[in-house]
Design a protein around this motif. Structure first.
Motif, PDB file in Angstrom:
ATOM      1  N   ALA A 629      -7.784  47.947  46.330  1.00  0.00           N
ATOM      2  CA  ALA A 629      -6.891  47.918  47.492  1.00  0.00           C
ATOM      3  C   ALA A 629      -5.527  48.443  47.101  1.00  0.00           C
ATOM      4  O   ALA A 629      -4.999  48.104  46.036  1.00  0.00           O
ATOM      5  CB  ALA A 629      -6.753  46.496  48.026  1.00  0.00           C
ATOM      6  N   VAL A 630      -4.977  49.310  47.960  1.00  0.00           N
ATOM      7  CA  VAL A 630      -3.599  49.776  47.803  1.00  0.00           C
ATOM      8  C   VAL A 630      -2.791  49.113  48.903  1.00  0.00           C
ATOM      9  O   VAL A 630      -3.145  49.205  50.083  1.00  0.00           O
ATOM     10  CB  VAL A 630      -3.505  51.306  47.908  1.00  0.00           C
ATOM     11  CG1 VAL A 630      -2.052  51.765  47.809  1.00  0.00           C
ATOM     12  CG2 VAL A 630      -4.342  51.970  46.811  1.00  0.00           C
ATOM     13  N   MET A 631      -1.723  48.428  48.539  1.00  0.00           N
ATOM     14  CA  MET A 631      -0.947  47.622  49.473  1.00  0.00           C
ATOM     15  C   MET A 631       0.499  48.079  49.529  1.00  0.00           C
ATOM     16  O   MET A 631       1.019  48.631  48.554  1.00  0.00           O
ATOM     17  CB  MET A 631      -0.992  46.143  49.048  1.00  0.00           C
ATOM     18  CG  MET A 631      -2.378  45.599  48.786  1.00  0.00           C
ATOM     19  SD  MET A 631      -2.318  44.070  47.811  1.00  0.00           S
ATOM     20  CE  MET A 631      -4.065  43.646  47.733  1.00  0.00           C
ATOM     21  N   GLY A 632       1.139  47.818  50.651  1.00  0.00           N
ATOM     22  CA  GLY A 632       2.551  48.134  50.789  1.00  0.00           C
ATOM     23  C   GLY A 632       3.385  46.863  50.821  1.00  0.00           C
ATOM     24  O   GLY A 632       3.122  45.973  51.622  1.00  0.00           O
ATOM     25  N   GLN A 633       4.375  46.772  49.940  1.00  0.00           N
ATOM     26  CA  GLN A 633       5.243  45.596  49.907  1.00  0.00           C
ATOM     27  C   GLN A 633       6.623  45.983  49.392  1.00  0.00           C
ATOM     28  O   GLN A 633       6.752  46.626  48.343  1.00  0.00           O
ATOM     29  CB  GLN A 633       4.668  44.493  49.023  1.00  0.00           C
ATOM     30  CG  GLN A 633       5.533  43.231  48.993  1.00  0.00           C
ATOM     31  CD  GLN A 633       4.942  42.140  48.129  1.00  0.00           C
ATOM     32  OE1 GLN A 633       4.139  42.395  47.250  1.00  0.00           O
ATOM     33  NE2 GLN A 633       5.327  40.903  48.384  1.00  0.00           N
ATOM     34  N   ASP A 634       7.636  45.591  50.134  1.00  0.00           N
ATOM     35  CA  ASP A 634       9.008  45.856  49.712  1.00  0.00           C
ATOM     36  C   ASP A 634       9.319  45.026  48.467  1.00  0.00           C
ATOM     37  O   ASP A 634       9.172  43.798  48.484  1.00  0.00           O
ATOM     38  CB  ASP A 634       9.984  45.491  50.837  1.00  0.00           C
ATOM     39  CG  ASP A 634      11.408  45.914  50.516  1.00  0.00           C
ATOM     40  OD1 ASP A 634      12.015  45.298  49.615  1.00  0.00           O
ATOM     41  OD2 ASP A 634      11.907  46.832  51.170  1.00  0.00           O
ATOM     42  N   PRO A 635       9.730  45.640  47.369  1.00  0.00           N
ATOM     43  CA  PRO A 635       9.962  44.890  46.126  1.00  0.00           C
ATOM     44  C   PRO A 635      11.152  43.945  46.198  1.00  0.00           C
ATOM     45  O   PRO A 635      11.243  43.006  45.400  1.00  0.00           O
ATOM     46  CB  PRO A 635      10.199  46.001  45.094  1.00  0.00           C
ATOM     47  CG  PRO A 635      10.695  47.164  45.891  1.00  0.00           C
ATOM     48  CD  PRO A 635       9.991  47.076  47.209  1.00  0.00           C
ATOM     49  N   ASP A 636      12.037  44.186  47.132  1.00  0.00           N
ATOM     50  CA  ASP A 636      13.226  43.336  47.228  1.00  0.00           C
ATOM     51  C   ASP A 636      13.004  42.146  48.163  1.00  0.00           C
ATOM     52  O   ASP A 636      13.254  40.996  47.797  1.00  0.00           O
ATOM     53  CB  ASP A 636      14.422  44.170  47.709  1.00  0.00           C
ATOM     54  CG  ASP A 636      14.756  45.304  46.761  1.00  0.00           C
ATOM     55  OD1 ASP A 636      14.687  45.077  45.534  1.00  0.00           O
ATOM     56  OD2 ASP A 636      15.075  46.406  47.232  1.00  0.00           O
TER      57      ASP A 636
END
Length: 804
Positions: A629-636
């Motif tokens: 799975a490739v996921m999108g998440q803001d690191p901040d």
């Protein structure tokens, strides 16, 4: 002889038939026997009274029990001394091994820093008391009623509950251990009483605050303050203190950074602590009403757990504690040698596949690339052993394990479970047709799902709002058509679909695993590891056993018993194998065709979460099940983000980067093993052709014929209905299931070129449509070689663009 006869002769006729007891009773009633002292005999107990003990028996039992208890108490008090501090007071490291004995990791040195009670602010002290023992300063060292209540709740099935005072907990932490045995509990009881006589309440409380485990390898309140908030204990706010106090109940489970899905439970415990402080008069209700939950900072793991090591250790620890093999606090004391099921070569192959297919494609010049996250897991279907896992870019940089988190939708990777349930339950459509891979459904975009009583009001959109009209289940699977699968879930029964998913391995507690037609579209947020387990069950012909991450555990030379791994037939083999057969075409020419690069027989399914926040590929060969799975998440901020524009792509679909990564890993992981063919036993009649039914008609072009697919180069724009076409002459299988293109028919020609990317036979294209006549001249859009105008290329492109 005459004397004997005279001695035993009865006094009267009735006495001759009386029993000895009756005779004695008679004598007692008449007076004394000649020459003997007589006494009155109690009448014998008869009837129901014989079932109950007499008051003398009850009193005697109580007295004996009381004497035993008193004697046992004094004996225990004399025999049990306060021991020296246990090894846990100076905890050791645990050592983790790959299955071949190679060292995987050590969990680092224990983080501990002692403070005086005077250094701990009153609000912090009261938060801990509110969480663990509100009457600590006013009660004895042992709360007998609480112990009995906890024992009773455990016995009656209300769950294991603690009944220990802070004094008892301190004794357990500092002098004994965390094992749950009667002997340890008895020792704890007597040591607590003695300690309470030798130390003040403040001394005991100080010791408790300095020895308690708070998670993140932190022992003591000062270490916890630094681990979670990066500050000293004296600087903690009341809200922060309440959260740290909450962690004492379940240290790692309530870490909302490591386990975002645990926030509701952690929040509930945090509220319990604050409400307790208000109840005890330690916190003003006005201040309580304005208190906000203090999200802790990111963890700073030991550098010894960098890379994948930290994720693997974290997953193994969760497996051990979650299955009741070792208590979390016992594990934290260290000294364990843990051999995992992880295969070092396969683990290295997974890391390399992600690096080459994802990480190398990221660029500092693209803002969305900073949000890319990857999770992966791989299981041997026959044994259930987890042989590889990818948790994230680096445990010391990103603490959350992407392979075990449960907060991203699984999307269309859930659809195979709907079909499996249909076969397992021998389900039919609304008009009575048996559901098989060849059953026709209406794939019209935003078609309202129909139930037995009519419209359900639910009208899901297809990817990119494409209209497909009448198509088979096989084609709907290849293209991942939402309208078809939502209706199928309704036909099967959403509850049955949910039950099938759980039987395969999806936890029944998975968020948003709701029994409604929408379940087919994958709103459930199962983890990568959960999904891998479920697909491994399909690969294992429907036999399911919980995954395992641990092969052996020892401490001080003694092996700790592991639970038996029981495998059972969760669904019929026919249901599992028919699903496997259905998923073949997804890889052979549907949305997952990139998985062909594995170079061996494989099946799988692509999926995309809502708003493209995650893209999945779940697939398996006969000997290995893997999910990427490739996921999108803001690191901040930690918020989920769409993947639009990431990795230089307009959008990230499951058939792209995830499938490519899956193929690269699978090829490398199985390189030294001979390719295996699937041994399938499909349901009888599952490949028999069917005719379109009455429940749905093609609202775009009228009824379809087998092999045709309705759509257009501008699918969201309605087209003028046309008469049904003549069935096309079958052509060899290919990657662009084209419609019939007549001379100058741009719509048919475009579809024939594979813009929709269906798998199967090419239609007959005789004209010069935009792509159908040119790219798929004379029906050769099957793309067997791609030489006739790019049928293969267009078919694959169309599959990726529209099939998610």
């Amino acid at each position: 002889m005459s004397d004997e006869h005279q001695t035993w002769a009865p006094r009267d006729p009735s006495a001759a038939s009386a029993s000895p007891g009756d005779d004695e009773g008679a004598q007692g009633a008449q007076g004394k026997a000649p020459g003997k002292k007589g006494r009155t005999k109690r009448p014998k107990r008869t009837g129901w009274r014989r079932l109950f003990p007499t008051w003398r028996m009850v009193l005697g039992s109580v007295l004996v029990a009381g004497l035993l208890l008193v004697g046992g108490f004094f004996a225990g008090y004399q025999l049990v001394d306060i021991p020296a501090a246990n090894a846990g007071a100076d905890a050791q490291s645990n050592v983790y091994f790959y299955k071949d004995g190679t060292v995987l990791a050590r969990d680092g040195e224990v983080n501990r820093e002692k403070v005086k009670l005077s250094q701990v602010p009153s609000n912090v002290q009261r938060a801990v008391l509110a969480a663990e023992d509100r009457d600590f300063y006013n009660q004895p060292a042992v709360d007998v009623r609480a112990m009995f209540r906890a024992g009773w709740n455990t016995v009656t099935g209300k769950g294991k509950q603690g009944g220990s005072t802070i004094t008892q907990q301190y004794v357990k932490n500092y002098y004994l251990g965390q094992e749950r045995t009667v002997v340890r509990k008895a020792k704890e009881f007597f040591i607590a009483i003695k300690l309470n006589r030798e130390q003040s309440k403040d001394q005991i409380f100080e010791g408790y605050l300095n020895t308690s485990y708070f998670g993140r390898n932190a022992y003591g309140i000062q270490a916890a303050a630094q681990a979670y908030y990066g500050k000293n204990v004296e600087d903690l706010t009341t809200a922060e203190a309440a959260y740290l106090a909450s962690l004492l109940n379940a240290p790692s489970a309530y870490d909302v950074v490591a386990h975002p899905d645990s926030k509701p439970a952690a929040l509930s415990r945090w509220n319990y602590v604050l409400d307790g402080m208000v109840k005890e008069g330690w916190l003003d209700s006005g201040e309580r009403s304005t208190t906000e939950f203090p999200v802790p900072g990111e963890a700073k793991p030991s550098t010894g757990l960098s890379g994948q090591r930290g994720y693997l250790v974290q997953a193994v620890e969760q497996y051990l504690t979650g299955n009741g093999i070792i208590d979390e606090k016992t594990l934290a004391t260290g000294g364990h040698r843990i051999t995992t099921t992880l295969d070092k070569k396969k683990q290295d192959a997974f890391v390399a596949a992600v690096k080459n297919n994802v990480m190398k494609k990221r660029s500092d010049d693209r803002e969305p690339d900073k949000n890319v996250r990857v999770g992966g897991a791989s299981i041997v279907p026959e044994t259930g052993e987890v042989v590889a896992m990818y948790g994230g870019i680096d445990y010391t940089q990103q603490y959350v394990n992407n392979a075990t988190r449960r907060d991203y939708q699984v999307g269309s990777t859930f659809k195979p479970f709907v079909f499996t349930s249909a076969i397992a339950n021998d389900s039919t459509t609304q008009d009575g047709r048996r559901i098989t891979p060849e059953t026709y459904y209406d794939g019209t975009n935003k078609r309202t799902v129909q139930g037995p009583q009519g419209s359900t009001g639910y009208d899901p959109a297809n990817e990119d709002d494409v209209d497909y009209g009448q198509i088979t289940v096989r084609t709907a699977t290849d293209k991942s058509v939402n309208a078809v699968y939502a209706q199928m879930a309704q036909d099967v029964g959403p509850e049955k679909v949910r039950d099938t998913a759980v039987a395969l391995g999806i936890p029944k507690t998975t968020p948003d695993l709701t029994a409604s037609p929408s379940i087919a579209l994958g709103p459930a947020t199962a983890s990568v590891l959960d999904l891998t387990e479920a697909y491994a069950t399909l690969a294992n012909h429907g036999r399911h056993g919980p995954y395992t991450l641990v092969d052996k555990v020892t401490k001080d030379g003694t092996e700790i018993e592991l639970p038996d791994r029981k495998t059972e037939q969760a669904i019929t083999r026919e249901a599992a194998d028919t699903t496997t057969a259905l998923l073949r075409s997804v890889v052979e020419g549907g949305t997952g065709s990139a998985a062909q690069a594995a170079g061996r027989p494989a099946v799988g399914k692509t999926g995309t979460a809502e708003e493209d926040k995650a893209a999945w590929f779940a697939g398996y060969t006969p000997d290995l099940a893997t999910v990427v799975a490739v996921m999108g998440q803001d690191p901040d901020s930690g918020t989920q983000t769409p993947l639009y524009g990431a990795l230089g792509l307009d959008r990230v679909n499951g058939g792209g980067v995830p499938a490519e990564t899956w193929a690269a890993y699978t090829e490398a992981a199985l390189r030294s093993s001979p390719a295996q063919e699937f041994d399938l036993r499909t349901a009888p009649g599952s490949d028999d052709p069917q005719e379109p039914g009455e429940e749905g008609t093609d609202t775009i072009d009228g009824p379809d014929t087998p092999g045709d697919t309705d759509s257009s180069s501008t699918p969201s724009t309605p087209t003028t209905p046309s008469a049904p076409t003549t069935p096309a002459t079958p052509a060899p299988p290919g990657n662009g299931d084209g419609g019939t293109g007549t001379t100058g028919d741009a719509t048919g020609g475009t579809d024939g070129g594979g813009a929709t990317g269906d798998t199967g036979d090419g239609g007959t294209g005789t004209g010069t449509g935009t792509e159908g006549g040119t790219d798929g001249d004379n029906g050769d859009s099957d793309g067997d070689t791609g030489a006739l105008g790019g049928g293969l290329i267009e078919g694959v492109r169309g599959a990726r663009e529209q099939g998610e």
